[in-house]
Design a protein around this motif. Structure first.
Motif, PDB file in Angstrom:
ATOM      1  N   THR A  43      44.992  31.973  30.608  1.00 42.71           N
ATOM      2  CA  THR A  43      45.841  32.975  31.241  1.00 42.71           C
ATOM      3  C   THR A  43      45.034  34.257  31.426  1.00 42.71           C
ATOM      4  OG1 THR A  43      48.030  33.998  31.177  1.00 42.71           O
ATOM      5  CG2 THR A  43      46.877  33.848  29.083  1.00 42.71           C
ATOM      6  N   SER A  44      45.260  34.927  32.544  1.00 48.12           N
ATOM      7  CA  SER A  44      44.476  36.119  32.882  1.00 48.12           C
ATOM      8  C   SER A  44      44.831  37.307  32.010  1.00 48.12           C
ATOM      9  CB  SER A  44      44.701  36.497  34.346  1.00 48.12           C
ATOM     10  OG  SER A  44      44.135  35.555  35.189  1.00 48.12           O
ATOM     11  N   VAL A  45      43.778  38.045  31.665  1.00 44.76           N
ATOM     12  CA  VAL A  45      43.883  39.227  30.816  1.00 44.76           C
ATOM     13  C   VAL A  45      42.970  40.288  31.409  1.00 44.76           C
ATOM     14  CG1 VAL A  45      43.334  40.092  28.503  1.00 44.76           C
ATOM     15  CG2 VAL A  45      44.344  37.841  28.747  1.00 44.76           C
ATOM     16  N   ALA A  46      43.334  41.545  31.213  1.00 46.29           N
ATOM     17  CA  ALA A  46      42.455  42.642  31.615  1.00 46.29           C
ATOM     18  C   ALA A  46      42.354  43.631  30.470  1.00 46.29           C
ATOM     19  CB  ALA A  46      42.982  43.340  32.859  1.00 46.29           C
ATOM     20  N   ILE A  47      41.177  44.189  30.335  1.00 46.35           N
ATOM     21  CA  ILE A  47      40.987  45.324  29.437  1.00 46.35           C
ATOM     22  C   ILE A  47      40.760  46.505  30.369  1.00 46.35           C
ATOM     23  CG2 ILE A  47      39.597  46.370  27.623  1.00 46.35           C
ATOM     24  CD1 ILE A  47      38.934  43.511  26.657  1.00 46.35           C
ATOM     25  N   ILE A  48      41.667  47.456  30.306  1.00 44.48           N
ATOM     26  CA  ILE A  48      41.648  48.623  31.184  1.00 44.48           C
ATOM     27  C   ILE A  48      41.639  49.864  30.304  1.00 44.48           C
ATOM     28  CG2 ILE A  48      42.846  49.865  33.031  1.00 44.48           C
ATOM     29  CD1 ILE A  48      44.253  47.111  33.667  1.00 44.48           C
ATOM     30  N   GLY A  49      40.552  50.624  30.370  1.00 45.87           N
ATOM     31  CA  GLY A  49      40.436  51.809  29.516  1.00 45.87           C
ATOM     32  C   GLY A  49      40.478  51.460  28.043  1.00 45.87           C
ATOM     33  N   GLY A  50      39.942  50.277  27.708  1.00 44.97           N
ATOM     34  CA  GLY A  50      39.913  49.822  26.322  1.00 44.97           C
ATOM     35  C   GLY A  50      41.232  49.249  25.819  1.00 44.97           C
ATOM     36  N   VAL A  51      42.228  49.155  26.707  1.00 44.89           N
ATOM     37  CA  VAL A  51      43.565  48.686  26.334  1.00 44.89           C
ATOM     38  C   VAL A  51      43.795  47.291  26.914  1.00 44.89           C
ATOM     39  CG1 VAL A  51      46.045  49.164  26.510  1.00 44.89           C
ATOM     40  CG2 VAL A  51      44.421  51.053  26.230  1.00 44.89           C
ATOM     41  N   LEU A  52      44.356  46.397  26.109  1.00 44.46           N
ATOM     42  CA  LEU A  52      44.592  45.003  26.487  1.00 44.46           C
ATOM     43  C   LEU A  52      45.860  44.852  27.329  1.00 44.46           C
ATOM     44  CD1 LEU A  52      43.647  42.038  26.038  1.00 44.46           C
ATOM     45  CD2 LEU A  52      45.067  42.025  23.979  1.00 44.46           C
ATOM     46  N   HIS A  53      45.726  44.122  28.448  1.00 50.44           N
ATOM     47  CA  HIS A  53      46.851  43.853  29.347  1.00 50.44           C
ATOM     48  C   HIS A  53      46.903  42.361  29.666  1.00 50.44           C
ATOM     49  CE1 HIS A  53      46.094  48.122  30.040  1.00 50.44           C
ATOM     50  NE2 HIS A  53      47.303  48.211  30.557  1.00 50.44           N
ATOM     51  N   LYS A  54      48.110  41.847  29.908  1.00 56.29           N
ATOM     52  CA  LYS A  54      48.283  40.464  30.350  1.00 56.29           C
ATOM     53  C   LYS A  54      48.823  40.492  31.778  1.00 56.29           C
ATOM     54  CE  LYS A  54      52.763  40.344  28.036  1.00 56.29           C
ATOM     55  NZ  LYS A  54      53.529  39.744  26.954  1.00 56.29           N
ATOM     56  N   ARG A  55      48.594  39.410  32.501  1.00 61.62           N
ATOM     57  CA  ARG A  55      49.131  39.351  33.856  1.00 61.62           C
ATOM     58  C   ARG A  55      50.603  38.968  33.787  1.00 61.62           C
ATOM     59  NH1 ARG A  55      46.050  36.326  38.544  1.00 61.62           N
ATOM     60  NH2 ARG A  55      47.200  34.505  37.886  1.00 61.62           N
ATOM     61  N   TYR A  56      51.377  39.652  34.599  1.00 59.01           N
ATOM     62  CA  TYR A  56      52.817  39.429  34.648  1.00 59.01           C
ATOM     63  C   TYR A  56      53.211  39.348  36.116  1.00 59.01           C
ATOM     64  CZ  TYR A  56      57.817  40.201  33.999  1.00 59.01           C
ATOM     65  OH  TYR A  56      59.178  40.074  34.012  1.00 59.01           O
ATOM     66  N   ASP A  57      53.804  38.238  36.520  1.00 55.72           N
ATOM     67  CA  ASP A  57      54.185  38.036  37.909  1.00 55.72           C
ATOM     68  C   ASP A  57      55.641  38.434  38.100  1.00 55.72           C
ATOM     69  OD1 ASP A  57      54.089  37.324  40.556  1.00 55.72           O
ATOM     70  OD2 ASP A  57      54.177  35.171  40.195  1.00 55.72           O
ATOM     71  N   VAL A  58      55.837  39.491  38.875  1.00 58.82           N
ATOM     72  CA  VAL A  58      57.190  39.937  39.192  1.00 58.82           C
ATOM     73  C   VAL A  58      57.656  39.112  40.387  1.00 58.82           C
ATOM     74  CG1 VAL A  58      58.644  41.882  39.880  1.00 58.82           C
ATOM     75  CG2 VAL A  58      56.667  42.262  38.380  1.00 58.82           C
ATOM     76  N   LYS A  59      58.554  38.189  40.128  1.00 61.27           N
ATOM     77  CA  LYS A  59      59.041  37.301  41.187  1.00 61.27           C
ATOM     78  C   LYS A  59      60.145  37.987  41.977  1.00 61.27           C
ATOM     79  CE  LYS A  59      57.517  33.313  38.701  1.00 61.27           C
ATOM     80  NZ  LYS A  59      57.817  32.282  37.761  1.00 61.27           N
ATOM     81  N   LYS A  60      60.379  37.462  43.176  1.00 61.15           N
ATOM     82  CA  LYS A  60      61.376  38.012  44.094  1.00 61.15           C
ATOM     83  C   LYS A  60      62.703  38.247  43.377  1.00 61.15           C
ATOM     84  CE  LYS A  60      61.140  36.844  48.671  1.00 61.15           C
ATOM     85  NZ  LYS A  60      61.199  35.921  49.785  1.00 61.15           N
ATOM     86  N   GLY A  61      63.242  39.450  43.539  1.00 59.79           N
ATOM     87  CA  GLY A  61      64.532  39.779  42.947  1.00 59.79           C
ATOM     88  C   GLY A  61      64.454  40.370  41.546  1.00 59.79           C
ATOM     89  N   GLY A 116      42.734  29.010  24.234  1.00 58.23           N
ATOM     90  CA  GLY A 116      42.833  28.670  22.822  1.00 58.23           C
ATOM     91  C   GLY A 116      43.955  27.709  22.528  1.00 58.23           C
ATOM     92  N   PRO A 117      44.151  27.418  21.248  1.00 59.04           N
ATOM     93  CA  PRO A 117      45.080  26.375  20.819  1.00 59.04           C
ATOM     94  C   PRO A 117      46.522  26.530  21.309  1.00 59.04           C
ATOM     95  CG  PRO A 117      43.739  27.104  18.969  1.00 59.04           C
ATOM     96  CD  PRO A 117      43.434  28.022  20.109  1.00 59.04           C
ATOM     97  N   LYS A 118      46.993  27.747  21.502  1.00 59.22           N
ATOM     98  CA  LYS A 118      48.394  27.969  21.889  1.00 59.22           C
ATOM     99  C   LYS A 118      48.537  28.427  23.347  1.00 59.22           C
ATOM    100  CE  LYS A 118      50.034  27.142  17.772  1.00 59.22           C
ATOM    101  NZ  LYS A 118      50.884  26.018  17.484  1.00 59.22           N
ATOM    102  N   ILE A 119      47.489  28.227  24.149  1.00 55.73           N
ATOM    103  CA  ILE A 119      47.506  28.678  25.542  1.00 55.73           C
ATOM    104  C   ILE A 119      47.413  27.480  26.485  1.00 55.73           C
ATOM    105  CG2 ILE A 119      46.401  30.183  27.256  1.00 55.73           C
ATOM    106  CD1 ILE A 119      47.560  31.670  24.746  1.00 55.73           C
ATOM    107  N   GLN A 120      48.424  27.282  27.330  1.00 63.27           N
ATOM    108  CA  GLN A 120      48.429  26.246  28.370  1.00 63.27           C
ATOM    109  C   GLN A 120      48.149  24.836  27.844  1.00 63.27           C
ATOM    110  OE1 GLN A 120      49.727  27.682  30.845  1.00 63.27           O
ATOM    111  NE2 GLN A 120      48.265  28.539  32.258  1.00 63.27           N
ATOM    112  N   GLY A 121      48.466  24.562  26.597  1.00 60.16           N
ATOM    113  CA  GLY A 121      48.201  23.234  26.034  1.00 60.16           C
ATOM    114  C   GLY A 121      46.749  23.044  25.619  1.00 60.16           C
TER     115      GLY A 121
END
Length: 185
Positions: A43-61, A116-121
């Motif tokens: 799963t995609s992750v970003a470190i922005i300004g030293g801070v950890l972020h995960k990708r979150y898809d805002v779906k329609k509605g 890892g072990p708990k990510i996407q199987g």
């Protein structure tokens, strides 16, 4: 990190597959203007300004969470709109993100794949959670034909999800994955 297109055009009768025709926007790959790298399955992750972020898809509605950082404009067809959402240590759902983040030898801004072990199987068969920098593992590709990619990704000794091409000069990217050919991992 915005969604990236496939090297080959999508099959209009089955958008989960590709056809033997290069996406015109990605012809730069055939011109030798890119670097091929292994695509890790997590799963995609970003470190922005030293801070950890995960990708979150805002779906329609759905409503965009407060302080979410857009990765791109919303897709006009699907309505999907990916964002970066700050990980929170107090949230149980973010524990594996921090397990990998805390194990980094150095915090470097950029995009990563959490595997890892708990990510996407755990298709990468890892024994702990890790952040793998995108573009880390360079591959040598000499044949850019449709059948060559199908053969490479079908090979049982090539246990990878796919390939991401990075444009040398301007950072554009495109990908080709096993599932684009209907190959199970």
């Amino acid at each position: 990190m915005k969604k990236i297109s496939t090297l080959f055009k999508k099959d209009p009768n089955n958008l989960g597959r590709v056809i033997n025709e290069i996406n015109p926007e990605n012809s730069w790959v055939l011109n030798g203007e890119g670097i091929a790298t292994r695509k890790f399955d997590g799963t995609s992750v970003a470190i922005i300004g030293g801070v950890l972020h995960k990708r979150y898809d805002v779906k329609k509605g759905r409503t965009v969470p407060e302080n979410a950082i857009p990765c791109q404009e919303a897709d006009s067809l699907s309505g999907h709109h990916p964002h970066w959402l700050r990980c929170e240590r107090a949230k149980k759902e973010d524990q594996f993100f921090f397990e990998a983040f805390d194990a980094l030898p150095e915090i470097v801004d950029g995009t990563y794949e959490l595997c890892g072990p708990k990510i996407q199987g755990n298709p990468e068969k890892l024994d702990r959670h890790v952040l793998i920098p995108h573009g880390k593992e360079i591959m040598e590709i000499t044949d850019f034909g449709f059948e060559a990619f199908r053969t490479l990704l079908s090979d049982k000794n090539t246990y990878i999800e796919g390939i991401v091409f990075h444009h040398i000069a301007d950072g554009r990217m495109c990908k080709i994955r096993k599932k684009d050919f209907g190959i199970k991992r």
